[in-house]
Design an enzyme around this catalytic site. Structure first.
Site, PDB file in Angstrom:
ATOM      1  N   LYS A   1       1.189  -1.185   0.231  1.00  0.00           N
ATOM      2  CA  LYS A   1       0.204   0.448   0.148  1.00  0.00           C
ATOM      3  C   LYS A   1       0.694   1.545   0.106  1.00  0.00           C
ATOM      4  O   LYS A   1       0.909   2.360  -0.666  1.00  0.00           O
ATOM      5  CB  LYS A   1      -0.695   0.256   1.135  1.00  0.00           C
ATOM      6  CG  LYS A   1      -2.048  -1.370   1.219  1.00  0.00           C
ATOM      7  CD  LYS A   1      -2.436  -0.659   2.382  1.00  0.00           C
ATOM      8  CE  LYS A   1      -1.450  -1.382   3.976  1.00  0.00           C
ATOM      9  NZ  LYS A   1      -1.402  -2.074   3.959  1.00  0.00           N
TER      10      LYS A   1
ATOM     11  N   ARG B   1      -9.858   0.615   8.250  1.00  0.00           N
ATOM     12  CA  ARG B   1      -9.002  -0.882   8.744  1.00  0.00           C
ATOM     13  C   ARG B   1      -9.922  -1.552   9.843  1.00  0.00           C
ATOM     14  O   ARG B   1      -9.202  -2.438  10.345  1.00  0.00           O
ATOM     15  CB  ARG B   1      -8.055  -0.101   9.500  1.00  0.00           C
ATOM     16  CG  ARG B   1      -6.520  -1.121  10.315  1.00  0.00           C
ATOM     17  CD  ARG B   1      -4.751  -1.001  10.251  1.00  0.00           C
ATOM     18  NE  ARG B   1      -4.670  -0.015   9.479  1.00  0.00           N
ATOM     19  CZ  ARG B   1      -3.667   0.101   9.276  1.00  0.00           C
ATOM     20  NH1 ARG B   1      -3.113  -0.923   9.304  1.00  0.00           N
ATOM     21  NH2 ARG B   1      -2.951   0.676   8.407  1.00  0.00           N
TER      22      ARG B   1
ATOM     23  N   ARG C   1      12.195  -5.683   4.541  1.00  0.00           N
ATOM     24  CA  ARG C   1      11.596  -4.167   4.513  1.00  0.00           C
ATOM     25  C   ARG C   1      12.279  -3.486   5.227  1.00  0.00           C
ATOM     26  O   ARG C   1      12.976  -3.430   6.281  1.00  0.00           O
ATOM     27  CB  ARG C   1      10.131  -4.541   5.357  1.00  0.00           C
ATOM     28  CG  ARG C   1       9.965  -2.287   4.938  1.00  0.00           C
ATOM     29  CD  ARG C   1       8.295  -2.429   4.715  1.00  0.00           C
ATOM     30  NE  ARG C   1       7.799  -2.480   6.039  1.00  0.00           N
ATOM     31  CZ  ARG C   1       6.280  -2.116   6.254  1.00  0.00           C
ATOM     32  NH1 ARG C   1       5.622  -2.171   5.504  1.00  0.00           N
ATOM     33  NH2 ARG C   1       5.974  -2.744   7.496  1.00  0.00           N
TER      34      ARG C   1
ATOM     35  N   ARG D   1      11.726  -1.937  10.991  1.00  0.00           N
ATOM     36  CA  ARG D   1      10.568  -1.403  11.561  1.00  0.00           C
ATOM     37  C   ARG D   1      10.160  -2.632  12.445  1.00  0.00           C
ATOM     38  O   ARG D   1      10.359  -3.948  12.153  1.00  0.00           O
ATOM     39  CB  ARG D   1       8.955  -1.009  11.044  1.00  0.00           C
ATOM     40  CG  ARG D   1       9.379  -0.260  10.170  1.00  0.00           C
ATOM     41  CD  ARG D   1       7.667   0.201   9.870  1.00  0.00           C
ATOM     42  NE  ARG D   1       6.690  -0.195   9.617  1.00  0.00           N
ATOM     43  CZ  ARG D   1       5.146  -0.206   9.027  1.00  0.00           C
ATOM     44  NH1 ARG D   1       5.400   0.211   8.220  1.00  0.00           N
ATOM     45  NH2 ARG D   1       4.361  -1.350   9.669  1.00  0.00           N
TER      46      ARG D   1
ATOM     47  N   ARG E   1      -0.538  -8.708  12.953  1.00  0.00           N
ATOM     48  CA  ARG E   1      -0.880  -8.341  12.150  1.00  0.00           C
ATOM     49  C   ARG E   1      -2.275  -8.316  11.204  1.00  0.00           C
ATOM     50  O   ARG E   1      -2.553  -8.289  10.792  1.00  0.00           O
ATOM     51  CB  ARG E   1       0.398  -7.597  11.438  1.00  0.00           C
ATOM     52  CG  ARG E   1       0.995  -6.098  12.377  1.00  0.00           C
ATOM     53  CD  ARG E   1       2.054  -5.765  12.655  1.00  0.00           C
ATOM     54  NE  ARG E   1       1.706  -5.046  11.025  1.00  0.00           N
ATOM     55  CZ  ARG E   1       2.925  -4.592  10.096  1.00  0.00           C
ATOM     56  NH1 ARG E   1       4.324  -5.195  10.595  1.00  0.00           N
ATOM     57  NH2 ARG E   1       2.786  -3.827   9.099  1.00  0.00           N
TER      58      ARG E   1
HETATM   59  P1  AP5 Z   1       4.790  -1.637   1.211  1.00  0.00           P
HETATM   60  O1  AP5 Z   1       3.921  -0.905   0.809  1.00  0.00           O
HETATM   61  O2  AP5 Z   1       5.210  -0.510   3.318  1.00  0.00           O
HETATM   62  O3  AP5 Z   1       3.299  -2.606   1.809  1.00  0.00           O
HETATM   63  P2  AP5 Z   1       2.647  -1.462   3.356  1.00  0.00           P
HETATM   64  O4  AP5 Z   1       1.112  -2.601   2.121  1.00  0.00           O
HETATM   65  O5  AP5 Z   1       2.184   0.002   2.920  1.00  0.00           O
HETATM   66  O6  AP5 Z   1       2.672  -2.361   4.903  1.00  0.00           O
HETATM   67  P3  AP5 Z   1       2.266  -1.457   5.854  1.00  0.00           P
HETATM   68  O7  AP5 Z   1       3.276  -2.823   6.903  1.00  0.00           O
HETATM   69  O8  AP5 Z   1       3.183   0.414   5.917  1.00  0.00           O
HETATM   70  O9  AP5 Z   1       1.019  -1.644   6.160  1.00  0.00           O
HETATM   71  P4  AP5 Z   1       0.378  -1.550   7.499  1.00  0.00           P
HETATM   72  O10 AP5 Z   1      -0.996  -1.222   7.106  1.00  0.00           O
HETATM   73  O11 AP5 Z   1       0.543  -3.024   8.729  1.00  0.00           O
HETATM   74  O12 AP5 Z   1       1.035  -0.622   8.456  1.00  0.00           O
HETATM   75  P5  AP5 Z   1       0.913   0.967   9.007  1.00  0.00           P
HETATM   76  O13 AP5 Z   1       2.308   1.159   8.327  1.00  0.00           O
HETATM   77  O14 AP5 Z   1      -0.001   0.980   7.523  1.00  0.00           O
HETATM   78  O15 AP5 Z   1       5.786  -2.872   1.296  1.00  0.00           O
HETATM   79  C1  AP5 Z   1       5.910  -3.453   2.141  1.00  0.00           C
HETATM   80  C2  AP5 Z   1       7.667  -3.837   1.913  1.00  0.00           C
HETATM   81  O16 AP5 Z   1       7.161  -5.393   0.423  1.00  0.00           O
HETATM   82  C3  AP5 Z   1       8.771  -2.745   1.153  1.00  0.00           C
HETATM   83  O17 AP5 Z   1       9.930  -3.336   1.443  1.00  0.00           O
HETATM   84  C4  AP5 Z   1       8.217  -3.010  -0.030  1.00  0.00           C
HETATM   85  O18 AP5 Z   1       9.447  -2.306  -1.129  1.00  0.00           O
HETATM   86  C5  AP5 Z   1       8.287  -4.548  -0.985  1.00  0.00           C
HETATM   87  N1  AP5 Z   1       7.282  -4.085  -1.841  1.00  0.00           N
HETATM   88  C6  AP5 Z   1       6.166  -3.235  -1.728  1.00  0.00           C
HETATM   89  N2  AP5 Z   1       5.531  -3.883  -2.909  1.00  0.00           N
HETATM   90  C7  AP5 Z   1       5.698  -4.883  -4.006  1.00  0.00           C
HETATM   91  C8  AP5 Z   1       6.289  -5.669  -4.781  1.00  0.00           C
HETATM   92  N3  AP5 Z   1       4.666  -5.495  -5.821  1.00  0.00           N
HETATM   93  N4  AP5 Z   1       7.036  -7.113  -4.960  1.00  0.00           N
HETATM   94  C9  AP5 Z   1       7.460  -7.273  -4.170  1.00  0.00           C
HETATM   95  N5  AP5 Z   1       8.266  -5.911  -2.737  1.00  0.00           N
HETATM   96  C10 AP5 Z   1       7.480  -5.115  -2.511  1.00  0.00           C
HETATM   97  O19 AP5 Z   1       0.574   0.419  10.105  1.00  0.00           O
HETATM   98  C11 AP5 Z   1       1.108   0.548  11.281  1.00  0.00           C
HETATM   99  C12 AP5 Z   1       0.093   0.720  12.079  1.00  0.00           C
HETATM  100  O20 AP5 Z   1       0.120   2.202  12.602  1.00  0.00           O
HETATM  101  C13 AP5 Z   1      -0.311  -0.516  12.574  1.00  0.00           C
HETATM  102  O21 AP5 Z   1       0.010  -1.814  12.439  1.00  0.00           O
HETATM  103  C14 AP5 Z   1      -1.111   0.002  13.888  1.00  0.00           C
HETATM  104  O22 AP5 Z   1      -0.656  -0.520  14.892  1.00  0.00           O
HETATM  105  C15 AP5 Z   1      -1.749   1.101  13.170  1.00  0.00           C
HETATM  106  N6  AP5 Z   1      -3.045   1.918  12.406  1.00  0.00           N
HETATM  107  C16 AP5 Z   1      -1.956   2.495  11.393  1.00  0.00           C
HETATM  108  N7  AP5 Z   1      -2.984   2.674  10.740  1.00  0.00           N
HETATM  109  C17 AP5 Z   1      -4.147   2.958  11.884  1.00  0.00           C
HETATM  110  C18 AP5 Z   1      -5.962   2.453  11.701  1.00  0.00           C
HETATM  111  N8  AP5 Z   1      -6.429   3.127  10.219  1.00  0.00           N
HETATM  112  N9  AP5 Z   1      -6.049   1.890  12.353  1.00  0.00           N
HETATM  113  C19 AP5 Z   1      -5.794   1.786  13.543  1.00  0.00           C
HETATM  114  N10 AP5 Z   1      -4.662   1.472  13.996  1.00  0.00           N
HETATM  115  C20 AP5 Z   1      -3.670   1.825  12.591  1.00  0.00           C
END
Ligand code: AP5
Length: 224
Positions: free
Chosen positions: A17, A92, A127, A160, A171
């Site tokens: 994402k 979410r 990552r 991270r 998660r």
């Molecule tokens: P990446 O693009 O980083 O993936 P992502 O889907 O953004 O993963 P996240 O872990 O950031 O999502 P998340 O939703 O769990 O965490 P968030 O930070 O939002 O890609 C992942 C890896 O793959 C990278 O190394 C990239 O280079 C690689 N990659 C990407 N595309 C690729 C491809 N096509 N092929 C190969 N490799 C690829 O949230 C973190 C925390 O914040 C949550 O756990 C929670 O505690 C809190 N939080 C955030 N939002 C909320 C909410 N709305 N409600 C409650 N808590 C929240």
């Protein structure tokens, strides 16, 4: 709220994402609203709330809906989002999805990134992130120009805390239990409610293919 063009990115942790959001921001006038970056800014401010958020995020647990609503309500007022918002990490939970209905905010395109859990668990181990900017790399799939450092600032990249395999598994469980029901919500809303279009992408493909598929599907929608 004034009408803007809104995209919501939905998918499990590690689906890509954040990577897709940054590419959309680079290629269009839209700006990305990444909830986790807004939460990290709150943590950096050093408030008591920041400490609670930091603890939950390190464990990979969701922050409460009320805190998220506050963050979103404050963020969407900013001038930077006048050309459209790419929501990365919101909604979410079903309650968060209802925020769009309640505030009559249209989701022009809901992008569903589909990918199997085992691909994610492997992928997350590689990552690397530049915490201050949110730029995301992968040691094999999207490596930085110079190993271990951010392409733009030259600063050190980090792993991270919530990318440890056990935390990733927890998660993913929360994603299936709390976030996945949003797909059925979006399908119900589709065309008669706030969700205007839904597109599906295979998040397990290499990123260039994901991006090509995104561009083609969006072009097909705008040609309709
Ligand atoms: P990446 O693009 O980083 O993936 P992502 O889907 O953004 O993963 P996240 O872990 O950031 O999502 P998340 O939703 O769990 O965490 P968030 O930070 O939002 O890609 C992942 C890896 O793959 C990278 O190394 C990239 O280079 C690689 N990659 C990407 N595309 C690729 C491809 N096509 N092929 C190969 N490799 C690829 O949230 C973190 C925390 O914040 C949550 O756990 C929670 O505690 C809190 N939080 C955030 N939002 C909320 C909410 N709305 N409600 C409650 N808590 C929240």
């Amino acid at each position: 709220m004034e009408k803007t063009f809104n995209i919501v990115l939905l998918g499990p942790p590690g689906a890509g994402k954040g990577t897709l959001a940054l590419e959309i921001e680079a290629q269009t006038p839209m700006s990305v609203l990444t909830t986790s970056n807004a939460l990290r800014a709150e943590v950096k401010a050093g408030s008591t709330l920041g400490d609670e958020i930091s603890d939950l995020m390190a464990k990979g647990k969701f922050v409460s809906d009320d805190v998220i609503f506050k963050v979103i309500e404050e963020s969407i007022q900013s001038d930077q989002f006048q050309e459209g918002i790419v929501f990365d990490g919101f909604p979410r939970t079903l309650a968060q999805a209802e925020f769009f209905t309640k505030h009559d905010i249209q989701i022009d395109i809901l992008v569903l990134l589909e990918i199997e859990d085992d691909v994610i668990i492997d992928r997350m181990q590689g990552r690397r992130v530049h915490i201050p900017s949110g730029r995301v790399y992968h040691v094999q799939n999207r490596p930085p120009k110079k190993e271990g450092v951010d392409d733009v600032t030259g600063e050190q990249l980090s792993v991270r805390e919530d990318d440890q395999p056990e935390v990733v598994k927890s998660r993913l469980e929360d994603y299936h239990r709390l976030t996945k029901p949003i797909i059925a919500w979006a399908e119900e809303q589709y065309q008669s409610g706030v969700v205007k279009n839904i597109i599906k992408l295979d998040g397990a493909q290499d990123f260039e293919s994901v991006w090509r598929s995104f561009v083609m599907q969006v072009a097909a929608l705008t040609d309709e």
